[in-house]
Structure formats: C-alpha cells, structure tokens
Design a protein around this motif. Sequence first.
Motif, PDB file in Angstrom:
ATOM      1  N   ALA A 159       4.224  12.310  -0.454  1.00 18.83           N
ATOM      2  CA  ALA A 159       3.338  13.399  -0.864  1.00 18.83           C
ATOM      3  C   ALA A 159       2.170  13.603   0.106  1.00 18.83           C
ATOM      4  N   ASN A 160       2.183  12.873   1.221  1.00 17.14           N
ATOM      5  CA  ASN A 160       1.133  12.964   2.238  1.00 17.14           C
ATOM      6  C   ASN A 160      -0.250  12.581   1.718  1.00 17.14           C
ATOM      7  N   LYS A 161      -0.279  11.671   0.762  1.00 18.42           N
ATOM      8  CA  LYS A 161      -1.550  11.149   0.256  1.00 18.42           C
ATOM      9  C   LYS A 161      -1.907   9.835   0.938  1.00 18.42           C
ATOM     10  N   LEU A 162      -0.896   9.163   1.508  1.00 12.81           N
ATOM     11  CA  LEU A 162      -1.072   7.942   2.287  1.00 12.81           C
ATOM     12  C   LEU A 162      -0.252   8.070   3.562  1.00 12.81           C
ATOM     13  N   THR A 163      -0.642   7.316   4.591  1.00 14.12           N
ATOM     14  CA  THR A 163       0.152   7.280   5.822  1.00 14.12           C
ATOM     15  C   THR A 163       1.120   6.107   5.763  1.00 14.12           C
ATOM     16  N   ALA A 164       2.076   6.103   6.673  1.00 14.34           N
ATOM     17  CA  ALA A 164       3.018   4.985   6.753  1.00 14.34           C
ATOM     18  C   ALA A 164       2.277   3.694   7.072  1.00 14.34           C
ATOM     19  N   GLU A 165       1.234   3.779   7.889  1.00 17.59           N
ATOM     20  CA  GLU A 165       0.433   2.599   8.223  1.00 17.59           C
ATOM     21  C   GLU A 165      -0.277   2.053   6.983  1.00 17.59           C
ATOM     22  N   GLU A 166      -0.795   2.937   6.152  1.00 18.52           N
ATOM     23  CA  GLU A 166      -1.455   2.503   4.920  1.00 18.52           C
ATOM     24  C   GLU A 166      -0.444   1.860   3.963  1.00 18.52           C
ATOM     25  N   TYR A 167       0.768   2.407   3.932  1.00 17.19           N
ATOM     26  CA  TYR A 167       1.829   1.809   3.117  1.00 17.19           C
ATOM     27  C   TYR A 167       2.049   0.362   3.547  1.00 17.19           C
ATOM     28  N   GLU A 168       2.129   0.143   4.855  1.00 20.77           N
ATOM     29  CA  GLU A 168       2.347  -1.197   5.381  1.00 20.77           C
ATOM     30  C   GLU A 168       1.182  -2.121   5.055  1.00 20.77           C
TER      31      GLU A 168
END
Length: 43
Positions: free
Chosen positions: A25-34
């Motif tokens: 949903a573009n509320k977090l980045t892939a880096e933030e997920y990690e």
Amino acid sequence: MYKFVKRYYDMGIYTQDNVKTFVIANKLTAEEYEQITGEAYAK
C-alpha cells in the motif's frame, strides 16, 4: 507509520504478512519491512 507498525509487530499483533500489506500500500518501504521483521522483503 513505521513506529506504529513496528510496535504492533513487536507486540505480536501484526504478522509478516500484515507488514507486507503496508509495503504493498506504499505506507512502508521494503527497507522498513526488513528493519521491522528482520527478513528480506520478497514480493
């Protein structure tokens, strides 16, 4: 949004799939997920 999701993930309320939904949903980045899950983001 990061702090909110991180807190809920750490409390066990959110799963990795829930966190992935925020990336989609573009509320977090892939880096933030990690950073939140400790796992690499995979689509």
